[in-house]
Design a protein around this motif. Structure first.
Motif, PDB file in Angstrom:
ATOM      1  N   THR A  86       0.836  -1.184   0.000  1.00 56.28           N
ATOM      2  CA  THR A  86       0.000   0.000   0.000  1.00 56.28           C
ATOM      3  C   THR A  86       0.874   1.237   0.000  1.00 56.28           C
ATOM      4  OG1 THR A  86      -1.919   1.034   1.053  1.00 56.28           O
ATOM      5  CG2 THR A  86      -0.201   0.228   2.515  1.00 56.28           C
ATOM      6  N   ILE A  87       0.335   2.326  -0.537  1.00 56.43           N
ATOM      7  CA  ILE A  87       1.049   3.592  -0.561  1.00 56.43           C
ATOM      8  C   ILE A  87       0.073   4.689  -0.167  1.00 56.43           C
ATOM      9  CG2 ILE A  87       0.657   3.886  -3.058  1.00 56.43           C
ATOM     10  CD1 ILE A  87       3.485   5.216  -3.129  1.00 56.43           C
ATOM     11  N   THR A  88       0.479   5.504   0.804  1.00 58.97           N
ATOM     12  CA  THR A  88      -0.404   6.543   1.294  1.00 58.97           C
ATOM     13  C   THR A  88      -0.361   7.776   0.397  1.00 58.97           C
ATOM     14  OG1 THR A  88       1.261   7.635   2.663  1.00 58.97           O
ATOM     15  CG2 THR A  88       0.112   5.740   3.632  1.00 58.97           C
ATOM     16  N   TRP A  89      -1.208   8.733   0.725  1.00 54.12           N
ATOM     17  CA  TRP A  89      -1.248   9.976  -0.052  1.00 54.12           C
ATOM     18  C   TRP A  89       0.092  10.708   0.062  1.00 54.12           C
ATOM     19  CZ3 TRP A  89      -0.331  14.597   2.381  1.00 54.12           C
ATOM     20  CH2 TRP A  89      -0.399  14.574   3.777  1.00 54.12           C
ATOM     21  N   SER A  90       0.831  10.453   1.158  1.00 56.47           N
ATOM     22  CA  SER A  90       2.129  11.106   1.362  1.00 56.47           C
ATOM     23  C   SER A  90       3.288  10.231   0.894  1.00 56.47           C
ATOM     24  CB  SER A  90       2.307  11.457   2.838  1.00 56.47           C
ATOM     25  OG  SER A  90       2.221  10.295   3.643  1.00 56.47           O
ATOM     26  N   ASP A  91       2.987   9.198   0.096  1.00 57.39           N
ATOM     27  CA  ASP A  91       4.009   8.338  -0.510  1.00 57.39           C
ATOM     28  C   ASP A  91       4.722   7.426   0.483  1.00 57.39           C
ATOM     29  OD1 ASP A  91       5.189  10.365  -3.324  1.00 57.39           O
ATOM     30  OD2 ASP A  91       3.557   8.929  -3.117  1.00 57.39           O
ATOM     31  N   ARG A  92       4.118   7.144   1.598  1.00 57.78           N
ATOM     32  CA  ARG A  92       4.675   6.130   2.503  1.00 57.78           C
ATOM     33  C   ARG A  92       4.195   4.765   2.016  1.00 57.78           C
ATOM     34  NH1 ARG A  92       4.281   8.275   8.674  1.00 57.78           N
ATOM     35  NH2 ARG A  92       6.390   7.469   8.846  1.00 57.78           N
ATOM     36  N   ALA A  93       5.139   3.862   1.867  1.00 57.24           N
ATOM     37  CA  ALA A  93       4.829   2.546   1.323  1.00 57.24           C
ATOM     38  C   ALA A  93       5.029   1.461   2.368  1.00 57.24           C
ATOM     39  CB  ALA A  93       5.701   2.258   0.101  1.00 57.24           C
ATOM     40  N   TYR A  94       4.169   0.467   2.325  1.00 56.06           N
ATOM     41  CA  TYR A  94       4.233  -0.663   3.248  1.00 56.06           C
ATOM     42  C   TYR A  94       4.021  -1.936   2.436  1.00 56.06           C
ATOM     43  CZ  TYR A  94       3.409   3.122   6.559  1.00 56.06           C
ATOM     44  OH  TYR A  94       3.508   4.292   7.269  1.00 56.06           O
ATOM     45  N   TYR A  95       4.711  -2.995   2.853  1.00 61.25           N
ATOM     46  CA  TYR A  95       4.690  -4.236   2.081  1.00 61.25           C
ATOM     47  C   TYR A  95       4.430  -5.447   2.972  1.00 61.25           C
ATOM     48  CZ  TYR A  95       7.002  -1.373  -1.455  1.00 61.25           C
ATOM     49  OH  TYR A  95       7.300  -0.392  -2.367  1.00 61.25           O
ATOM     50  N   ALA A  96       3.854  -6.464   2.372  1.00 65.18           N
ATOM     51  CA  ALA A  96       3.787  -7.768   3.022  1.00 65.18           C
ATOM     52  C   ALA A  96       5.194  -8.347   3.071  1.00 65.18           C
ATOM     53  CB  ALA A  96       2.858  -8.694   2.252  1.00 65.18           C
ATOM     54  N   ASP A  97       5.473  -9.105   4.102  1.00 67.97           N
ATOM     55  CA  ASP A  97       6.813  -9.691   4.238  1.00 67.97           C
ATOM     56  C   ASP A  97       7.159 -10.577   3.037  1.00 67.97           C
ATOM     57  OD1 ASP A  97       6.637 -10.168   7.849  1.00 67.97           O
ATOM     58  OD2 ASP A  97       7.201  -8.425   6.640  1.00 67.97           O
ATOM     59  N   SER A  98       6.162 -11.208   2.465  1.00 67.08           N
ATOM     60  CA  SER A  98       6.395 -12.154   1.382  1.00 67.08           C
ATOM     61  C   SER A  98       6.869 -11.483   0.094  1.00 67.08           C
ATOM     62  CB  SER A  98       5.120 -12.955   1.096  1.00 67.08           C
ATOM     63  OG  SER A  98       4.057 -12.087   0.744  1.00 67.08           O
ATOM     64  N   VAL A  99       6.666 -10.174  -0.032  1.00 71.46           N
ATOM     65  CA  VAL A  99       7.056  -9.486  -1.270  1.00 71.46           C
ATOM     66  C   VAL A  99       8.108  -8.405  -1.028  1.00 71.46           C
ATOM     67  CG1 VAL A  99       4.745  -9.898  -2.196  1.00 71.46           C
ATOM     68  CG2 VAL A  99       5.296  -7.657  -1.193  1.00 71.46           C
ATOM     69  N   LYS A 100       8.422  -8.142   0.229  1.00 69.32           N
ATOM     70  CA  LYS A 100       9.378  -7.078   0.558  1.00 69.32           C
ATOM     71  C   LYS A 100      10.715  -7.349  -0.118  1.00 69.32           C
ATOM     72  CE  LYS A 100       8.672  -5.643   4.620  1.00 69.32           C
ATOM     73  NZ  LYS A 100       8.618  -5.549   6.100  1.00 69.32           N
ATOM     74  N   GLY A 101      11.250  -6.339  -0.779  1.00 75.66           N
ATOM     75  CA  GLY A 101      12.518  -6.479  -1.483  1.00 75.66           C
ATOM     76  C   GLY A 101      12.375  -6.934  -2.922  1.00 75.66           C
TER      77      GLY A 101
END
Length: 122
Positions: free
Chosen positions: A50-65
């Motif tokens: 997911t990516i917020t309106w302020s461009d902060r991104a978060y990932y599931a551990d399975s796809v991180k990197g």
């Protein structure tokens, strides 16, 4: 409310890459948090990124990197760059949006696309 449409899915061999796009209608896109979820056959839909309106991104551990989410507010589009794909990444990928905060659960998201199929062969 925004209307969402995904594209870019397809068939790729393990180790390959794909870039998914999600085009949004509406003038409020820039204030939305945009997320990607996926659902594999016989499994529940799960959070990917997911990516917020302020461009902060978060990932599931399975796809991180391996996966990168980004957005272009001028084009009302959010992207998911998927590298080093694995057979377990095979799923229907959904784009989702919410004007309220962010979260890893689909209950946080109000607007959904129809999904695009990604198939990764071994």
């Amino acid at each position: 409310q925004v209307q969402l449409g995904e594209s870019g899915g397809g068939f790729v061999q393990a180790g390959g890459s794909l870039r998914l796009s999600c085009a949004a209608s509406g003038r409020t896109f820039s204030s939305y948090t945009m997320g990607w979820f996926r659902q594999a056959p016989g499994k529940e839909r799960e959070f990917v990124a997911t990516i917020t309106w302020s461009d902060r991104a978060y990932y599931a551990d399975s796809v991180k990197g391996r996966f990168t989410i980004s957005r272009d507010n001028a084009k009302n589009t959010v992207y998911l760059q998927m590298n080093s794909l694995k057979p377990e990444d095979t799923a229907v990928y959904y784009c989702a949006g919410t004007p309220y905060g962010w979260g890893r659960s689909e209950i946080h998201y109000f607007d959904w696309g129809q999904g695009t199929q990604v198939t990764v062969s071994s």
